[in-house]
Design a protein around this motif. Structure first.
Motif, mmCIF file in Angstrom:
data_model
loop_
_atom_site.group_PDB
_atom_site.id
_atom_site.type_symbol
_atom_site.label_atom_id
_atom_site.label_comp_id
_atom_site.label_asym_id
_atom_site.label_seq_id
_atom_site.Cartn_x
_atom_site.Cartn_y
_atom_site.Cartn_z
ATOM 1 N N LEU A 1 0.785 -1.229 0.000
ATOM 2 C CA LEU A 1 0.000 0.000 0.000
ATOM 3 C C LEU A 1 0.822 1.286 0.000
ATOM 4 O O LEU A 1 0.344 2.299 -0.545
ATOM 5 C CB LEU A 1 -0.980 -0.023 1.180
ATOM 6 N N PRO A 2 2.037 1.348 0.569
ATOM 7 C CA PRO A 2 2.784 2.608 0.476
ATOM 8 C C PRO A 2 2.992 3.106 -0.950
ATOM 9 O O PRO A 2 2.771 4.296 -1.216
ATOM 10 C CB PRO A 2 4.106 2.283 1.189
ATOM 11 N N PRO A 3 3.394 2.258 -1.927
ATOM 12 C CA PRO A 3 3.510 2.771 -3.298
ATOM 13 C C PRO A 3 2.179 3.234 -3.877
ATOM 14 O O PRO A 3 2.137 4.192 -4.656
ATOM 15 C CB PRO A 3 4.069 1.573 -4.079
ATOM 16 N N VAL A 4 1.094 2.556 -3.505
ATOM 17 C CA VAL A 4 -0.222 2.977 -3.981
ATOM 18 C C VAL A 4 -0.567 4.351 -3.423
ATOM 19 O O VAL A 4 -1.018 5.245 -4.163
ATOM 20 C CB VAL A 4 -1.300 1.942 -3.586
ATOM 21 N N TYR B 1 -1.535 2.383 10.587
ATOM 22 C CA TYR B 1 -0.586 1.965 9.559
ATOM 23 C C TYR B 1 -0.681 2.857 8.327
ATOM 24 O O TYR B 1 0.336 3.341 7.818
ATOM 25 C CB TYR B 1 -0.853 0.509 9.186
ATOM 26 N N LEU B 2 -1.890 3.087 7.835
ATOM 27 C CA LEU B 2 -2.055 3.880 6.620
ATOM 28 C C LEU B 2 -1.632 5.330 6.832
ATOM 29 O O LEU B 2 -1.033 5.947 5.948
ATOM 30 C CB LEU B 2 -3.511 3.830 6.157
ATOM 31 N N THR B 3 -1.914 5.876 7.992
ATOM 32 C CA THR B 3 -1.481 7.240 8.290
ATOM 33 C C THR B 3 0.040 7.327 8.300
ATOM 34 O O THR B 3 0.629 8.261 7.751
ATOM 35 C CB THR B 3 -2.067 7.700 9.630
ATOM 36 N N ALA B 4 0.678 6.312 8.897
ATOM 37 C CA ALA B 4 2.147 6.294 8.937
ATOM 38 C C ALA B 4 2.740 6.131 7.539
ATOM 39 O O ALA B 4 3.856 6.595 7.272
ATOM 40 C CB ALA B 4 2.627 5.166 9.845
ATOM 41 N N CYS B 5 1.973 5.494 6.630
ATOM 42 C CA CYS B 5 2.454 5.271 5.266
ATOM 43 C C CYS B 5 2.243 6.479 4.360
ATOM 44 O O CYS B 5 2.621 6.441 3.193
ATOM 45 C CB CYS B 5 1.747 4.072 4.645
ATOM 46 N N GLY B 6 1.612 7.499 4.858
ATOM 47 C CA GLY B 6 1.442 8.696 4.040
ATOM 48 C C GLY B 6 0.022 9.007 3.664
ATOM 49 O O GLY B 6 -0.224 9.960 2.912
ATOM 50 N N GLY B 7 -0.952 8.193 4.148
ATOM 51 C CA GLY B 7 -2.348 8.552 3.928
ATOM 52 C C GLY B 7 -2.655 9.835 4.670
ATOM 53 O O GLY B 7 -2.053 10.148 5.699
ATOM 54 N N GLY B 8 -3.591 10.592 4.168
ATOM 55 C CA GLY B 8 -3.913 11.875 4.779
ATOM 56 C C GLY B 8 -4.537 11.766 6.134
ATOM 57 O O GLY B 8 -4.790 12.765 6.787
ATOM 58 N N GLY B 9 -4.803 10.532 6.581
ATOM 59 C CA GLY B 9 -5.465 10.365 7.853
ATOM 60 C C GLY B 9 -6.948 10.549 7.701
ATOM 61 O O GLY B 9 -7.469 10.851 6.637
ATOM 62 N N SER B 10 -7.667 10.359 8.777
ATOM 63 C CA SER B 10 -9.111 10.447 8.722
ATOM 64 C C SER B 10 -9.579 11.885 8.757
ATOM 65 O O SER B 10 -10.711 12.182 8.446
ATOM 66 C CB SER B 10 -9.730 9.646 9.866
ATOM 67 N N ALA C 1 -9.411 -2.206 12.733
ATOM 68 C CA ALA C 1 -9.643 -0.855 12.223
ATOM 69 C C ALA C 1 -8.663 0.146 12.824
ATOM 70 O O ALA C 1 -8.150 1.031 12.125
ATOM 71 C CB ALA C 1 -11.076 -0.427 12.515
ATOM 72 N N GLU C 2 -8.398 0.025 14.098
ATOM 73 C CA GLU C 2 -7.448 0.934 14.760
ATOM 74 C C GLU C 2 -6.047 0.753 14.205
ATOM 75 O O GLU C 2 -5.360 1.734 13.883
ATOM 76 C CB GLU C 2 -7.465 0.678 16.269
ATOM 77 N N ARG C 3 -5.612 -0.500 14.081
ATOM 78 C CA ARG C 3 -4.258 -0.759 13.572
ATOM 79 C C ARG C 3 -4.130 -0.322 12.120
ATOM 80 O O ARG C 3 -3.098 0.232 11.716
ATOM 81 C CB ARG C 3 -3.921 -2.247 13.720
ATOM 82 N N THR C 4 -5.179 -0.568 11.330
ATOM 83 C CA THR C 4 -5.121 -0.221 9.910
ATOM 84 C C THR C 4 -5.027 1.284 9.709
ATOM 85 O O THR C 4 -4.233 1.766 8.883
ATOM 86 C CB THR C 4 -6.346 -0.780 9.172
ATOM 87 N N LEU C 5 -5.807 2.052 10.453
ATOM 88 C CA LEU C 5 -5.737 3.510 10.319
ATOM 89 C C LEU C 5 -4.362 4.023 10.721
ATOM 90 O O LEU C 5 -3.786 4.885 10.048
ATOM 91 C CB LEU C 5 -6.823 4.179 11.166
#
Length: 297
Positions: free
Chosen positions: A247-250, A287-296, A281-285
């Motif tokens: 998911l980080p490259p995506v 992880y994705l935030t740490a990978c560069g997702g804009g967060g919730s 859900a907690e772990r996934t959010l």
């Protein structure tokens, strides 16, 4: 650079139907989505959340939640499919628009059933052309009647599923009215390349569902010739970062688009124990935030 805003969906709480005793209750889903740190959700199957817009808006406001999209299926590959499709779509569109959301995620009918049997012939080239024209017309109506952007969701065992059928669909539809809900899990499940789709069709990526596939379970499912539903029951859609695609490259590729994109976590888990979804859900959010997702937020 665009922004990737992360949200979640009832699907990540094991919800596939409007009413099913195996599913998490809608109040628990809303409570736990907020508790996990999300502020954006999808509608899920029509009838799961309250369908009265005043009540639903109040329930969302109480929890600091907003809605990004509704979801529905279409049957437009069939000669008589317009009336049935519009009947189902219109109620979802009305509620979605009333919640202030701007997107409607539309999914194809299935060519393969739960037991792996073929229930409909795959669309030939002429069928793909007619289908694309019909979906474009649906998108035009949804834009004119409800102000909604149609985001088309390829689906495993559906008439738009593999890389070539996705690319053909994009060629046969008008981006003014229809774009792609890039579901990373379904694309990988069907052997497609998410990054290639983002690179090749940057202007057609209108919305995203984030999920991963367990390669071992997928290989076993393919060897056994089972359908998608049974593969989900075996756990083919897994918690990030335990599957594919990475998911980080995506997320990096999405952020490089000149657009702000909703990326909704949608981990298929039907059925599942009600105590399973929240920790994931907690772990996934996180992880994705740490990978560069804009967060919730």
């Amino acid at each position: 650079m665009g922004r990737v805003d992360i949200g979640t969906a009832p699907d990540s709480w094991g919800v596939w139907f409007a009413d099913d005793p195996q599913q998490t209750s809608w109040t628990r889903f809303l409570d736990e989505a907020a508790a996990a740190g999300y502020t954006r959700i999808e509608l899920g199957p029509y009838g799961y959340l309250p369908t009265d817009p005043v009540r639903l808006k109040d329930e969302l406001d109480q929890r600091g939640l907003t809605m990004t999209a509704g979801t529905t299926f279409e049957q437009l590959h069939r000669p008589d499919g317009w009336d049935a499709t519009w009947r189902d779509v219109v109620r979802t569109a009305e509620l979605t628009a009333a919640m202030g959301a701007k997107h409607l995620v539309v999914m194809p009918s299935m060519w393969r059933g739960d037991n792996g049997e073929v229930v409909e012939e795959r669309l030939d080239h002429e069928g793909q052309v007619r289908h694309g024209q019909a979906v474009t017309e649906l998108g035009r109506w949804l834009a004119e009647e409800f102000g909604l952007r149609t985001q088309y969701h390829p689906h495993a065992d559906g008439h738009v599923d593999t890389q070539d059928t996705v690319e053909r669909f994009l060629e046969e539809t008008d981006g003014t009215f229809v774009n792609l809900c890039l579901d990373t899990g379904h694309i990988s499940y069907c052997g497609g390349d998410n990054l290639e789709l983002i690179r090749t069709y940057p202007d057609r990526i209108g919305y995203v569902h984030l999920k991963q596939v367990d390669p071992k379970i997928l290989a076993d499912a393919e060897a056994d010739g089972i359908g998608f539903d049974e593969a989900v029951r075996r756990g083919v859609m897994c918690e990030p970062p335990n599957g594919v695609p990475e998911l980080p490259p995506v997320l990096d590729a999405l952020a490089a688009l000149d657009a702000d994109v909703f990326a909704i976590v949608e981990q298929d888990m039907y059925p599942c124990s009600p105590d399973v979804p929240l920790p994931i859900a907690e772990r996934t959010l996180a992880y994705l935030t740490a990978c560069g997702g804009g967060g919730s937020r």
